[in-house]
Design a protein around this motif. Structure first.
Motif: not given
Length: 841
Positions: A620-639
């Motif tokens: 979640f971001d600082d305002k409590g909104r779902l933030a999963i679809p992101s470049k960092g999330a994809l890179q961590s999955f690929k790693f």
């Protein structure tokens, strides 16, 4: 007629004890039913009485005669078997007369007895028929008639109705009952059908595993079962059993289980208070429920309906209370719908409680079977006293009591003399000699009870309970009652108890549920009791964990996060970057020998958070909104997919058990785990603990989730101030240091880590440093909806069933079905669907 007496009777087949030592007295003219499941020894007992089985030990008396060595024909008994055993070529008359003819009765006497028996059994018009021309019920009546004509002193019935259909069984039960009334004979009846036992017996003998469990009238056994077996066996449908725990003391004592929290009935308060164990089983018969009138009923049991059976005059409802199945009998107009959740209220005076370990009822008689004593020649003029039958137990009478008067007088005089000596040798009170009376001392105010729940085990539990014991010793105004609740059932039990004003005043649990409980109004904000004097003790992140919507809801106790364990025999210097970790792991991996450079539960988001956050992603971001679809999330999955499928430095499948097993076998060089892993490591393994390596491409260190455990106060508590005093004491720096040194606990206090002894522990130092390199797990309710979809996405991506990108997007789709608005209610944040759509575009 005859009286039957069994004294220490037992039966062995080789070394196998089929019937354990049994004592039982059956009076003249009594119909006693032996009932129990198949294999419990009831038929064997009956056959020993009949002489068809020998007695290994003990004595059997029929009337005044010991019959152990008598042949069946000499015991003056008649037996009716499950099979009719009629001669097919003989008529009904001939079958009934056959036994009398063998004993050479004259023809007129035989005719008289057969006609009398036929009249009793309504066989008059069937005397000329052959067995093949009879129904099953008629054949069974002929078998009974064959026994009646002998006019024995004792009738034995061995499951005589089990071959009949349901309707005939009902008719024949009535026949047997009528027969007993007419003949006034002594009868012993064996059945596995508890309905037969309840409808026929003067007394019921319940057996299990070759041993008598209880003897009593049908309603005594039904209303006051001695143990859970009897309670469950007698009654149709059988009694419901719900695991429960005892909460509180005195009139406020409650029973807590999954889906319910109800007050202990008044009649059971004394028994519960004297019970050593706090773990009980609550028993309620299906017919002893009513539907709740509202959700505010304090005795509400929440039931999820799974099956509804319309029986005409009644409805049988099968449902689930937590993970326990129950059956409820209701009126037809009260029938709920399948899938519906209903509130059930047990009738207070119909609740039974059983010890969880011994299974004995809290209101049962002492161990043994209650039987009427048999009069002897010496006690004919004295009423016999009841005693408990058991191996080698003799019958006692009033004649055997010690009733001497003078010993009692002597005891009273000695006590009076002692009291006088004490009075005259003690120094006088301050007012004695003036008023002649002893001064009255003011009674101390009663201590306020604080009920505390926790889920600690092993050393953590011991350390906490020692602190509580110390508090109770030095505190004169507060008494803490602590109870360890299994972690897996903690939330369910708490959610059942708190809304009804039951359960704990103070409880210790992980911070991730704070949002749920705060929104539901179940926990109390505590910032008005705290100040810098208290809050400066703790790591700021642990205080933040227990803060929701600007209010502090608890005092931190401990924290958990992840670090890198390594085998010192295999790893000299732990890696500081992911590239170093991969290079070292490749060197130490030998898949043929099942040796791996790195082992951890990479298909779980909690463990994957190390790389998820290390690549800059957030849930979640600082305002409590779902933030999963992101470049960092994809890179961590690929790693992690590359680590598993290309580098192949981790096992193809892994769980917690395999992780500890490989490390203890020296087949795992490095493991990512939490402080709990320390207790799973074999003493033979020399290990070290290091900070998690940083991600090369981002320069961000591996950042796992941080969870905090804290003391929270129930908003329904009547002793909130006292509960806070307890929490404050248990979280002082001194108490935290005790827990750190005694249990190796990662405490939330800062100061204990400066202790000389604590500084010598490298594991504590690493986890203390890892606090600043961890991401606080969100405590908003939406976080609970993330775990399962994300775990599934990791599994799909790592196994190759899906591309990492698609796995993440599918997880977001699943999450947004349940989360309509993210962040705090009324914040005006975008919906999850809008956010996810924006990320995709």
């Amino acid at each position: 007629m005859a009286q039957v007496r069994l004294l220490g009777v037992e039966k062995k087949y080789g070394d196998f004890l089929v019937v354990k030592p049994t004592d039982l007295d059956i009076s003249d003219g009594e119909l006693v039913v032996l009932v129990g499941p198949s294999g419990c020894g009831k038929s064997t007992t009956l056959r020993m009485i009949a002489g068809l089985e020998s007695v290994t030990n003990g004595e059997i008396w029929i009337g005044n005669e010991l019959v152990n060595d008598l042949a069946p024909k000499d015991r003056d008994i008649a037996m009716v078997f499950q099979s009719y055993a009629l001669y097919p070529h003989m008529t009904v008359y001939q079958n009934m007369a056959f036994g009398l003819r063998l004993k050479r009765f004259d023809r007129e006497e035989i005719k008289k007895r057969v006609e009398e028996a036929a009249a009793i059994l309504e066989l008059d018009e069937l005397l000329d028929r052959l067995p093949k021309d009879l129904s099953g019920g008629q054949r069974q009546r002929v078998a009974m008639g064959r026994a009646i004509v002998r006019k024995p002193s004792l009738f034995l019935f061995d499951e005589p109705l089990s071959n009949l259909d349901a309707k005939l069984r009902v008719q024949m039960r009535a026949e047997v009952a009528r027969l007993h009334r007419q003949l006034g004979a002594t009868m012993i009846y064996v059945t596995h059908d508890q309905v037969e036992a309840m409808t026929l017996a003067d007394r019921v003998v319940v057996l299990d595993n070759g041993q008598i469990q209880q003897v009593g009238s049908p309603m005594e056994v039904y209303n006051r079962p001695h143990n859970a077996f009897v309670a469950g066996f007698i009654g149709s449908p059988s009694m419901n059993f719900l695991p429960s725990e005892v909460m509180g003391t005195g009139p406020e004592t409650s029973l807590l289980g999954e889906g319910f929290c109800i007050p202990v009935p008044k009649k059971l308060l004394k028994a519960v208070a004297s019970q050593g164990s706090r773990n009980l089983v609550m028993g309620i018969r299906p017919e002893h429920f009513r539907l709740a009138k509202s959700n505010d009923d304090e005795s509400l049991i929440t039931c999820r309906v799974e099956v509804v059976e319309q029986m005409g005059a009644e409805v049988m409802v099968t449902g689930m209370v937590g993970e326990t199945g129950i059956t409820v009998r209701l009126a037809p107009e009260q029938a709920p719908k399948v899938g519906e959740t209903v509130g059930l209220v047990p009738l207070e005076d119909k609740i039974h409680l059983f010890d969880k370990d011994t299974r004995r009822s809290l209101l049962s008689e002492p161990a043994g079977t209650e039987v009427p004593a048999v009069k002897s020649a010496d006690t004919d003029n004295e009423p016999a006293e009841k005693t408990k039958a058991g191996p080698g137990v003799k019958t006692k009478t009033k004649a055997g009591r010690v009733t001497s008067f003078w010993p009692k007088v002597a005891v009273i005089l000695l006590l009076a003399l002692f009291a006088g000596l004490v009075y005259f040798t003690l120094p006088p009170g301050p007012d004695q000699g003036i008023t002649g009376e002893e001064p009255l001392e003011a009674e101390p105010a009663p201590r306020k009870h604080v009920v505390l729940w926790h889920s600690y085990q092993d050393q953590e539990k011991k350390a906490l309970e020692k602190l509580i014991s110390r508090f109770n010793q030095v505190q004169s105004k507060i008494l803490v009652e602590s109870l360890a609740i299994p972690y897996d059932s903690f939330v369910d039990k708490l959610n059942a108890a708190l809304p009804r004003g039951q359960g704990p005043d103070l409880f210790l649990f992980a911070h991730d549920r704070v949002g749920d409980w705060a929104d539901a109004g179940l926990i109390e904000p505590i910032e008005f009791w705290t100040g810098e004097r208290i809050t400066r003790r703790f790591f700021p992140k642990t205080l933040e964990a227990l803060t929701y919507k600007g209010s502090l809801y608890g005092l931190p106790v401990a924290f958990k996060t992840l670090a890198l364990y390594y085998n010192r025999k295999l790893v000299n210097t732990p890696p500081s970057t992911t590239s170093q970790m991969i290079k070292l792991a490749k060197k130490l991996t030998n898949r043929k020998k099942k040796k791996f450079g790195l082992v951890y539960e990479y298909n779980k988001l909690f463990f994957h958070s190390v790389w998820f956050h290390g690549y800059g992603a957030r849930i979640f971001d600082d305002k409590g909104r779902l933030a999963i679809p992101s470049k960092g999330a994809l890179q961590s999955f690929k790693f992690i997919s590359w680590i598993r499928n290309k580098a192949k430095i981790v096992p193809p499948e892994v769980d917690a058990v395999l992780t500890s097993a490989l490390f203890n076998q020296g087949k795992a060089a490095m493991v990512i785990s939490g402080p709990w892993f320390r207790g799973q490591i074999s003493k033979k393994i020399k290990y070290g603990v290091a900070l998690l390596p940083e991600v090369d491409s981002t320069g961000i260190p591996g950042m796992p989730f941080l969870t905090a455990e804290g003391f929270m106060i129930s908003s329904r508590s009547k002793v909130k101030k006292e509960a806070f005093r307890v929490a404050e004491y248990l979280t002082t720096d001194e108490s935290a240091l005790f827990r750190l040194l005694q249990a190796g606990q990662n405490v939330a206090n800062i100061e204990p880590y400066n202790n000389k002894q604590a500084r010598k522990d490298p594991v504590l130092a690493v986890f203390r440093a890892q606090v600043d390199r961890s991401v606080l797990m969100p405590n908003i309710p939406a976080m609970r909806l993330v775990w399962t979809p994300m775990d599934r996405a990791l599994s799909n991506s790592n196994s190759g069933r899906m591309e990492p990108r698609q796995a993440i997007l599918d997880a977001v789709d699943e999450i947004r079905r349940y989360i309509t608005v993210t962040g705090n209610p009324g914040s005006g944040d975008k919906t999850t669907r809008e956010k996810a759509s924006g990320e995709r575009e």
